[in-house]
Design a protein around this motif. Structure first.
Motif, PDB file in Angstrom:
ATOM      1  N   LEU A 268       6.335  -1.052   1.783  1.00  0.00           N
ATOM      2  CA  LEU A 268       5.789  -0.576   0.967  1.00  0.00           C
ATOM      3  C   LEU A 268       5.798   0.852   1.842  1.00  0.00           C
ATOM      4  O   LEU A 268       5.624   0.981   3.404  1.00  0.00           O
ATOM      5  N   PRO A 269       6.103   2.276   1.694  1.00  0.00           N
ATOM      6  CA  PRO A 269       6.185   3.368   2.040  1.00  0.00           C
ATOM      7  C   PRO A 269       5.722   3.835   2.409  1.00  0.00           C
ATOM      8  O   PRO A 269       3.835   3.405   1.823  1.00  0.00           O
ATOM      9  N   GLY A 270       5.073   4.255   3.472  1.00  0.00           N
ATOM     10  CA  GLY A 270       4.446   4.537   4.312  1.00  0.00           C
ATOM     11  C   GLY A 270       3.522   3.437   4.596  1.00  0.00           C
ATOM     12  O   GLY A 270       2.322   3.713   5.475  1.00  0.00           O
ATOM     13  N   THR A 271       4.281   2.269   4.761  1.00  0.00           N
ATOM     14  CA  THR A 271       2.704   1.133   5.611  1.00  0.00           C
ATOM     15  C   THR A 271       3.792   0.547   6.640  1.00  0.00           C
ATOM     16  O   THR A 271       5.488   0.602   5.982  1.00  0.00           O
ATOM     17  N   ARG A 272       3.396  -0.670   7.093  1.00  0.00           N
ATOM     18  CA  ARG A 272       3.990  -1.478   8.166  1.00  0.00           C
ATOM     19  C   ARG A 272       4.153  -3.093   6.678  1.00  0.00           C
ATOM     20  O   ARG A 272       4.416  -4.314   7.490  1.00  0.00           O
TER      21      ARG A 272
END
Length: 534
Positions: A268-272
């Motif tokens: 997910l964008p901005g996450t791992r």
């Protein structure tokens, strides 16, 4: 261009095969039944699910298998008019011990009938077959070492297999112990240009994953490692859309081009957090002047679009609709169950025509008998919906719509019974073993929604990136109403908790009856729909 991933959602550990003009990819299914998915294509761009070979309990009985156990890393091959599929059934994979049993099934056609399994060994996982030009056949697999002071991934084993006797013969030999990347697994051997090329997966199947190539003039080695190793990885570029790239296989087209399929994950964008699990992507490759495999685009990094194969245009014969009204007497091919097939009388499409009837079994924590039927979540924005009739008379009876990763990670909107309010609608979440009841915990929400009478209820889940929301409709108006607070979709990912986790998010229908009465729930339809970005 071919857009990646070609198999979105939970489709890891691809093994690719060409027979004539037909291409097949086999992928892991872990604890989901039936075991192994085989997709078909004629242009490497469009893919259709055509077979699940391990469709009988006699071929794969996963009752009691742990989360992320079951069918690991199948390998598909074709030899003299017959298809061969080897796979691992993982019974245990935590601590210092692994119980990993390797089997072989065969079939005259890719769609079967697939044979009863032939036991091979239990020394490791990720088996593959290599058919030598002289007619001899070999089994490769990674090997486990349970001694903590040694490398747990102790190398790639080679042993001869007799097609006449359908058993391993001779003694196994370690032919490759891997590189400094570690976690050496996923072996495939190819015979080209006077060399035996050994492809392995290394670095572990998370963000350090990679593809290693080595070659030798002898099948038994010694093997020289590619001087630019690894030849594919996302490990040094956290900005890439396709992360966790590794565990690959290659195929040559009829016109002489080469392509490599590999697993990947899209955080997910901005996450791992990769809620869609490990997916299958494809890259065009070539052999350089030194005889090493290279990506056509992207140097060593996977790209989201790769060059088309120049094959005749082709589209799948059929695609399953977004909505299933359960009007057919046969369940659609996209559904899977947990660990075992439904026993007779647990699931029915005929007891009440036009409805799916599920009878309640064990809890969502069970590793044995769950009445849960689900499909893969394929997009960061999607909607799942059903309408249910269910009349519980105890809190031990529950049925509804679930977004599920494993027994330790899910969000569940369900109907149950309260001693004080009768039939109610509630939410249960399990976040890494922490059981939560969001309606009771969140400010501004009632403990439950009371459902008067016996009317059907509509249940809906919507995922929008990191957020999961539930909705319901009830009564003649049928308007959808929000229920509960925003929930964390990242719960449905490998990375949510420090645990050996390798699958992906599913959504589906389920029913529990902890009283043992096997009360049933009737579902009028199920809809899964990807929501396009604005």
């Amino acid at each position: 261009m071919i857009k990646n991933p070609i198999l979105p959602g939970f489709h890891p550990d691809p093994s690719i095969l060409r027979v004539g003009d037909d291409y097949y990819i086999a992928t892991s299914t872990f604890e989901w039944f039936p075991g192994v998915e085989i997709h078909h294509s004629r242009d490497l761009k469009h893919w259709e699910l055509i077979a699940r070979p391990l469709s009988r309990r006699s071929q794969i009985d996963m009752a009691g298998n742990p989360d992320s156990g079951g069918v690991w890393a199948p390998d598909i091959s074709y030899h003299q008019g017959r298809y061969y599929l080897v796979y691992t059934d993982v019974k245990h994979h935590s601590g210092i011990f692994r119980d990993t049993h390797n089997y072989l099934v065969t079939a005259p056609s890719i769609t079967g009938p697939w044979s009863e399994p032939v036991y091979l060994n239990s020394t490791g996982f990720d088996p593959s077959l290599f058919f030598e030009d002289d007619g001899r056949v070999y089994l490769l697999n990674m090997t486990n070492d349970c001694r903590p002071w040694n490398n747990r991934f102790s190398g790639i084993s080679l042993q001869e297999f007799s097609l006449q006797e359908m058993k391993l013969i001779g003694s196994p030999q370690i032919i490759f112990t891997g590189t400094e990347l570690g976690f050496t697994e996923g072996p495939h051997v190819y015979r080209l240009n006077g060399y035996y090329y050994l492809m392995t997966a290394e670095g572990g199947t998370s963000y350090n994953h990679a593809v290693t190539m080595a070659r030798s003039e002898s099948l038994r080695g010694p093997y020289t490692v590619d001087p630019l190793n690894p030849m594919l990885s996302s490990r040094d570029n956290p900005e890439l859309e396709l992360q966790r790239a590794g565990h690959a296989d290659i195929v040559q087209t009829r016109n002489g081009d080469w392509y490599m399929v590999h697993l990947c994950g899209r955080p997910l964008p901005g996450t791992r957090n990769c809620i869609l699990g490990r997916e299958t992507a494809i890259q065009k490759v070539y052999w350089d002047e030194s005889g090493w495999l290279r990506l056509t685009e992207g140097e060593r990094s996977p790209v989201t679009e790769t060059e088309e194969a120049g094959l005749p245009a082709w589209m799948p014969d059929k695609t399953e609709p977004d909505r299933d009204d359960f009007d057919s007497p046969v369940l659609g091919s996209r559904y899977q169950t947990l660990r075992v097939p439904f026993e007779k009388g647990i699931m029915s499409l005929s007891e009440r025509p036009g409805y799916l009837r599920l009878r309640g079994q064990e809890s969502l924590s069970s590793l044995f008998r769950q009445s849960l039927l689900a499909v893969r979540i394929r997009s960061f924005r999607c909607r799942m919906e059903t309408r249910i009739e269910f009349s519980p008379h105890t809190f031990r009876q529950m049925a509804g719509l679930i977004c599920y990763y494993d027994t330790m990670r899910y969000h569940y909107l369900y109907i149950t019974h309260s001693e004080y309010a009768g039939r109610i609608l509630a939410i249960q979440s399990c976040e890494g073993g922490l059981y939560r009841f969001p309606l009771r915990e969140a400010e501004g929400f009632e403990d439950f929604v009371q459902l008067s009478g016996d009317a059907s209820a509509g249940l809906r889940a919507e995922i929008d990136g990191e957020t999961l929301r539930f909705f319901y409709s009830y009564g003649s108006a049928g308007d959808w109403q929000r229920i509960g607070p925003d929930l964390d979709s990242k719960v449905l990912s490998d990375e949510f908790m420090q645990r050996n986790s390798f699958t992906g998010a599913f959504s589906g229908l389920c029913c529990q009856d902890l009283s043992g009465e096997r009360l049933y729930a009737d579902f009028d339809y199920f809809e899964y729909r990807d929501v396009k970005q604005d």
